[in-house]
Design an enzyme around this catalytic site. Structure first.
Site, mmCIF file in Angstrom:
data_model
loop_
_atom_site.group_PDB
_atom_site.id
_atom_site.type_symbol
_atom_site.label_atom_id
_atom_site.label_comp_id
_atom_site.label_asym_id
_atom_site.label_seq_id
_atom_site.Cartn_x
_atom_site.Cartn_y
_atom_site.Cartn_z
ATOM 1 N N SER A 63 13.041 56.368 19.681
ATOM 2 C CA SER A 63 12.127 57.344 20.276
ATOM 3 C C SER A 63 10.645 57.057 20.079
ATOM 4 O O SER A 63 9.809 57.772 20.605
ATOM 5 C CB SER A 63 12.436 58.748 19.738
ATOM 6 O OG SER A 63 13.623 59.240 20.301
ATOM 7 N N SER B 103 12.118 60.106 22.650
ATOM 8 C CA SER B 103 11.703 61.494 22.758
ATOM 9 C C SER B 103 10.195 61.680 22.621
ATOM 10 O O SER B 103 9.667 62.736 22.954
ATOM 11 C CB SER B 103 12.395 62.313 21.664
ATOM 12 O OG SER B 103 11.966 61.888 20.374
ATOM 13 N N LYS C 59 2.879 64.815 17.567
ATOM 14 C CA LYS C 59 4.145 65.170 18.205
ATOM 15 C C LYS C 59 4.595 66.549 17.721
ATOM 16 O O LYS C 59 4.463 66.878 16.542
ATOM 17 C CB LYS C 59 5.202 64.107 17.860
ATOM 18 C CG LYS C 59 6.542 64.302 18.581
ATOM 19 C CD LYS C 59 7.509 63.168 18.257
ATOM 20 C CE LYS C 59 8.848 63.358 18.956
ATOM 21 N NZ LYS C 59 9.792 62.260 18.697
#
EC number: 6.3.5.7
Length: 495
Positions: free
Chosen positions: A182, A158, A78
């Site tokens: 998330s 997210s 990420k």
């Protein structure tokens, strides 16, 4: 060879150790998938040269007999994790061009085990969002589609790029972060497993901060076993993070015994929300029946302050974000606005932040600054902190009464279409976190397990919430649920 990218971590580990495949072959298969997946917009900074270099080193290590669990396993990272010499932007324009000279603790632990980095993954800007629509890179896209419908769906947020990449078999697993859901919400939207560990189980050092008392890194994987393997690799005490717990990291995989007889699983009555789709209610009941059939005792419980969780979260998280994001000013790194003659330092700050931050980040920074301001600090921020204490106490009382874990839905719906949530009303989007934010406010571990499909053929997840530091027990219960649900559906390839 592209079939290799469909392997789980556990399957790949055995094949690598047996000499049936090499990490170079596995990595090349994943890189081919990444290259062909432009329509998903999951990977945003590819690192093929680094990946092949790491894969060669992993093969040499395996040949020598040194085989940590993650050795040779290709991963996506990420964009919130700082990776040395590789762009680390937190999906924000304000960090354009930023290449750290250091490695986050979580990624360093993975490289120390011999894991392979395929590249950086898309996400909501500064991890603020539930749909991956706030990214400077553009939307990440869910590989799943509704039956007979080509509408592009959100992979959740997210950690949307992470979820999309794992679900589409672009990588064997990915790192995610979870501040209010998330990891778990995107996992549920894409039919994969997402684990948020106890706050402090994994170091936050080198991870771009959103809300420091809530953020926690965790694995996003194809199976519960893979989550256990990856968590062991990234967990552990870190002197560089004062909130990191100095606790021994157990062998989470060894805890997957398949035996949960006598465990007490709570069903919170407050999670039966008005307007919840019947499919999710039915899946929740099926999940409880599956655990009961495996020998667990199902009990009704009450978490009375749940209804205050969302408003408390959306005071505390923006308050911490407004403090954390003050460091982005155009002076030391990242984007700096072009200045007009006569502009001073204040104008530089204003123009840089106006250009560099997206609308959702600006909204949350303004909310955060407002609730921390002199006239409203007690009315909002202090009150939210008190509510957080009450929410934590609700969980403590339930666990003190002998409940081992809590079963809830992971999300209030299946994945929705990109652009379907009205931007004029951000609260609609915030409601996606209704089942997940309590876990962050209380600092507990939580896991989303894919458990079924809705009537449009989209995945739905169930969430298990565990006692603090009891990820081993939580993973054992999640694996039983995973096995009973028998979820094996995959998205039809269209990208």
């Amino acid at each position: 060879m592209t079939e290799l990218s469909k392997l789980t971590i556990a399957e790949a580990r055995e094949k690598l150790r047996a000499g049936e495949i090499t990490s170079v072959e596995l990595t090349d298969a994943c890189l081919s998938e990444v290259e062909a997946s432009g329509a998903l917009n999951a990977f945003v900074h590819n690192t093929p040269d680094l990946a092949r270099e790491q894969a060669k080193a992993a093969d040499a290590r395996i040949k020598s007999g040194d085989t940590p669990d993650m050795c040779g396993i290709p991963l996506g990272i990420k964009d919130l994790f700082c990776t040395k010499g590789v762009p680390s932007q937190a999906a924000s324009r304000i960090l354009e061009g930023f290449k750290p000279e250091y490695e986050s603790t979580v990624t360093q632990k993975l490289w120390d085990e011999g894991a392979v980095m395929l590249g950086k993954l898309n996400m909501d800007e500064f991890a603020m969002g539930s749909s991956n629509e706030t990214s400077t890179y553009g939307n990440a896209v869910n590989p799943w589609r509704r039956d007979n419908d080509n509408t592009q769906l959100t992979p959740g947020g997210s950690s949307g790029g992470s979820a999309s990449a794992v679900s589409a078999d672009l990588c064997l697993a990915a790192t995610g972060t979870d501040t209010g859901g998330s990891i778990r919400q995107p996992a549920a939207f894409t039919g994969i497993v997402g684990l948020k560990p106890t706050y402090g189980r994994c170091s936050r050092w080198g991870t771009v901060a959103f809300a420091s008392s809530l953020d926690q890194a965790g694995p996003m994987t194809k199976t519960v076993r893979d989550a256990a393997i990856m968590l062991k690799a990234i967990a552990g005490h870190d002197m560089k993070d004062s909130t990191s717990a100095d606790l021994t990291v157990p062998d989470f995989e060894a805890a997957l015994t398949g035996d949960i007889r006598g465990k007490k699983i709570g069903i919170p009555r407050e999670y039966h929300m008005d307007g919840m789709p019947g499919e999710i209610e039915a899946l929740w009941k099926q999940g409880a029946d599956m655990l009961r059939d495996a020998g667990a005792e199902i009990v009704d419980i009450s978490l009375p302050h749940t209804k205050y969780a969302l408003p408390a979260y959306y005071v505390i998280a923006p308050a911490e974000a407004s403090s954390n994001l003050a460091r982005y000013d155009g002076v030391r790194f990242g984007h700096r606005a072009k200045l007009s003659q006569g502009d001073g330092v204040n104008e530089m700050y204003e123009k840089t932040r106006a250009e560099g931050f997206g609308d959702e980040v600006k909204r949350r920074v303004m909310v955060g600054t407002y609730v921390l301001s002199a006239g409203f600090y007690d009315a909002y921020y202090n009150r939210a902190r008190k509510v957080r204490t009450l929410i934590k106490r609700d969980f403590e009382q339930v666990f003190d009464d002998g409940v081992d874990a809590i079963l809830t839905p992971a999300t209030p719906s299946a994945a929705f279409g990109l652009g379907e949530m009205n931007d004029a009303d951000p609260v609609k989007m915030y409601l996606n976190d209704v089942f997940t934010v309590t876990v962050n406010l209380a600092g507990l571990p939580g896991i989303s397990v894919p458990a079924g499909l809705d009537k449009q053929g989209l995945p739905l997840g169930l969430q298990l919430i565990g006692q603090p530091w009891k990820e081993a027990d939580l993973l054992a219960q999640a694996e039983v649920l995973e096995r009973a649900a028998g979820f094996s559906a995959k998205p039809s390839r269209w990208w």
